[in-house]
Motif scaffolding. Structure first.
Motif, PDB file in Angstrom:
ATOM      1  N   ASN A   1       0.867  -1.088   0.058  1.00 52.99           N
ATOM      2  CA  ASN A   1       0.092  -0.253  -0.095  1.00 52.99           C
ATOM      3  C   ASN A   1       0.870   0.961   0.000  1.00 52.99           C
ATOM      4  OD1 ASN A   1      -2.427   1.843   0.042  1.00 52.99           O
ATOM      5  ND2 ASN A   1      -2.499   1.283   2.532  1.00 52.99           N
TER       6      ASN A   1
ATOM      7  N   LYS B   1      -3.901  -2.398  -7.997  1.00 51.73           N
ATOM      8  CA  LYS B   1      -5.309  -1.722  -8.696  1.00 51.73           C
ATOM      9  C   LYS B   1      -6.159  -1.775  -7.724  1.00 51.73           C
ATOM     10  CE  LYS B   1      -4.345  -2.170 -14.008  1.00 51.73           C
ATOM     11  NZ  LYS B   1      -2.876  -2.786 -13.575  1.00 51.73           N
ATOM     12  N   GLU B   2      -6.342  -2.388  -7.118  1.00 52.87           N
ATOM     13  CA  GLU B   2      -7.521  -2.688  -5.599  1.00 52.87           C
ATOM     14  C   GLU B   2      -6.398  -3.254  -4.959  1.00 52.87           C
ATOM     15  OE1 GLU B   2     -11.282  -4.399  -6.161  1.00 52.87           O
ATOM     16  OE2 GLU B   2     -11.238  -3.805  -8.530  1.00 52.87           O
ATOM     17  N   PRO B   3      -6.515  -2.877  -3.332  1.00 51.36           N
ATOM     18  CA  PRO B   3      -6.255  -3.265  -2.081  1.00 51.36           C
ATOM     19  C   PRO B   3      -6.011  -4.364  -1.780  1.00 51.36           C
ATOM     20  CG  PRO B   3      -7.680  -0.924  -1.364  1.00 51.36           C
ATOM     21  CD  PRO B   3      -8.030  -1.972  -2.922  1.00 51.36           C
TER      22      PRO B   3
ATOM     23  N   GLU C   1     -16.938   6.375   0.526  1.00 50.89           N
ATOM     24  CA  GLU C   1     -15.630   6.625   0.878  1.00 50.89           C
ATOM     25  C   GLU C   1     -15.960   8.103   2.251  1.00 50.89           C
ATOM     26  OE1 GLU C   1     -11.994   8.113  -0.740  1.00 50.89           O
ATOM     27  OE2 GLU C   1     -13.072   6.336  -1.817  1.00 50.89           O
TER      28      GLU C   1
ATOM     29  N   GLN D   1      -3.213  11.587   7.333  1.00 52.57           N
ATOM     30  CA  GLN D   1      -2.857  10.824   6.026  1.00 52.57           C
ATOM     31  C   GLN D   1      -1.634  11.823   6.204  1.00 52.57           C
ATOM     32  OE1 GLN D   1      -5.224   7.932   4.693  1.00 52.57           O
ATOM     33  NE2 GLN D   1      -3.301   8.532   3.957  1.00 52.57           N
TER      34      GLN D   1
ATOM     35  N   ILE E   1      -1.102   4.200  -1.208  1.00 57.08           N
ATOM     36  CA  ILE E   1      -1.554   4.104  -2.327  1.00 57.08           C
ATOM     37  C   ILE E   1      -3.597   4.388  -2.525  1.00 57.08           C
ATOM     38  CG2 ILE E   1      -2.132   2.438  -4.445  1.00 57.08           C
ATOM     39  CD1 ILE E   1       0.750   1.021  -4.125  1.00 57.08           C
ATOM     40  N   PHE E   2      -3.453   3.638  -1.134  1.00 56.75           N
ATOM     41  CA  PHE E   2      -5.109   3.812  -1.115  1.00 56.75           C
ATOM     42  C   PHE E   2      -4.917   4.343  -0.082  1.00 56.75           C
ATOM     43  CE2 PHE E   2      -4.664  -0.072  -3.762  1.00 56.75           C
ATOM     44  CZ  PHE E   2      -5.312   0.165  -4.713  1.00 56.75           C
TER      45      PHE E   2
ATOM     46  N   ARG F   1     -10.195   5.084   1.831  1.00 55.69           N
ATOM     47  CA  ARG F   1     -10.640   4.310   0.580  1.00 55.69           C
ATOM     48  C   ARG F   1     -10.604   2.752   1.301  1.00 55.69           C
ATOM     49  NH1 ARG F   1      -7.318   5.656  -4.086  1.00 55.69           N
ATOM     50  NH2 ARG F   1      -9.093   7.313  -3.676  1.00 55.69           N
ATOM     51  N   ILE F   2      -9.621   2.354   2.364  1.00 59.28           N
ATOM     52  CA  ILE F   2      -9.357   1.878   2.498  1.00 59.28           C
ATOM     53  C   ILE F   2     -10.551   0.576   4.050  1.00 59.28           C
ATOM     54  CG2 ILE F   2      -8.466  -0.013   4.403  1.00 59.28           C
ATOM     55  CD1 ILE F   2      -6.053   1.635   3.856  1.00 59.28           C
TER      56      ILE F   2
ATOM     57  N   TYR G   1     -13.804   0.308   1.412  1.00 56.25           N
ATOM     58  CA  TYR G   1     -13.777  -1.362   0.490  1.00 56.25           C
ATOM     59  C   TYR G   1     -13.762  -2.171   0.964  1.00 56.25           C
ATOM     60  CZ  TYR G   1     -10.776  -4.221  -3.157  1.00 56.25           C
ATOM     61  OH  TYR G   1     -10.951  -5.552  -3.902  1.00 56.25           O
TER      62      TYR G   1
ATOM     63  N   THR H   1      -2.428  -0.863   7.638  1.00 51.17           N
ATOM     64  CA  THR H   1      -2.212  -0.362   6.599  1.00 51.17           C
ATOM     65  C   THR H   1      -1.547  -0.513   5.259  1.00 51.17           C
ATOM     66  OG1 THR H   1      -1.740   1.673   7.667  1.00 51.17           O
ATOM     67  CG2 THR H   1      -4.359   1.061   7.111  1.00 51.17           C
TER      68      THR H   1
END
Length: 275
Positions: free
Chosen positions: A74, A88-90, A135, A190, A212-213, A217-218, A221, A236
């Motif tokens: 990540n 592209k996805e977690p 989100e 962040q 990245i995510f 968003r995590i 998702y 994370t």
């Protein structure tokens, strides 16, 4: 506020630090820091609680964790150092809750381990059930944040087939804490500095801005896949500087000292032992 659990293994009590940095005993207000109690943390008034004397052991700041969900690859620099594509996805895997231990307890390498590695990570503690959350609303489901050493046995994770979980779930492979810190005290999640050293040599130095995510968003998702319950923990991902990414590779051995720090979330200190 900064919440802890203090005392001997298996006999921890809940506590909270006041504005002066004194530890206060919460056990007269709540039985423990579990999922059921996390929604009420904002009502705690530390100055009304008895002080704790001495320097007790700190245990993991959350008890009775239902599940520990981890995100791999990540950070951009970490994915690059291990020669893996930017996801592209977690990347999601589960770490056994039996791996959870206190922030300064020993990390015990399992028998036969040759590639035990370190990973400094931001941990999310869920405070309100999350299912199909957007989100934009995700952070309202957070009780607080904590530091995680997401220890990994790389041979078992990467070279022996099957899922990553078996290289991630060994006993003591999830030191948590020292504190559970409420979101209002953390501020911008962040923009937190992370670092980890082995025997005094700096190995990792990153910032959560490089994820990245990001955290929101995590949470969103994962909530599309599973209900996140109060007390669940999400780890994370880690920045560059892990042993498996070095040339030559470097792994932990008995007697090594690992120290990690996350801005506003405190420090950990572990001595590595062989089982």
């Amino acid at each position: 506020m900064r919440f802890v659990r203090f005392g001997d293994v298996g006999a921890e009590k809940p506590g909270v630090y006041d504005e002066s940095g004194d530890l206060r005993d919460l056990s007269g207000v709540m039985a423990d820091l579990t999922g059921a109690s996390l929604a009420g943390l904002g009502a705690v008034k530390p100055d009304d609680l008895p002080r704790v004397n001495g320097n007790p052991r700190l245990g993991p700041p959350v008890a009775g964790v239902g599940k520990m969900v981890c995100i791999g690859l990540n950070y951009y620099d970490h994915a690059t150092e291990v020669n893996m594509e930017i996801p592209k996805e977690p990347v999601v895997f589960i770490k056994a809750t039996s791996a959870i231990t206190g922030p300064n307890d020993p990390v015990i390498m399992p028998r036969g381990s040759t590639k035990t590695d370190w990973e400094c990570e931001l941990g999310i503690v869920i405070g309100k059930a999350a299912k199909y959350v957007d989100e934009a609303d995700a952070l309202s489901h957070v009780a607080g944040y904590l530091a995680v050493n997401e220890v990994s046995e790389r041979e078992w994770q990467l070279e022996r087939g099957g899922t990553w979980d078996k290289g991630k779930s060994c006993d003591t492979f999830a030191p948590l804490g020292p504190w559970l810190v409420t979101p209002n005290e953390v501020g911008d999640v962040q923009n937190l500095a992370l670092s980890l050293s082995v025997n005094g040599s700096l190995m990792q130095a990153g910032n959560t801005s490089d994820m990245i995510f990001p955290v929101a968003r995590i949470i969103s998702y994962l909530s599309q896949i599973m209900t996140l319950h109060p007390g669940d923990i999400i780890s994370t991902g880690t920045p560059a500087g892990v042993g498996v990414g070095m040339k030559p590779q470097r792994f932990l051995k008995a007697g090594d000292v690992v120290e990690l720090s996350i801005e506003k979330l405190g420090k950990q200190h572990q001595i590595i032992q062989a089982d």
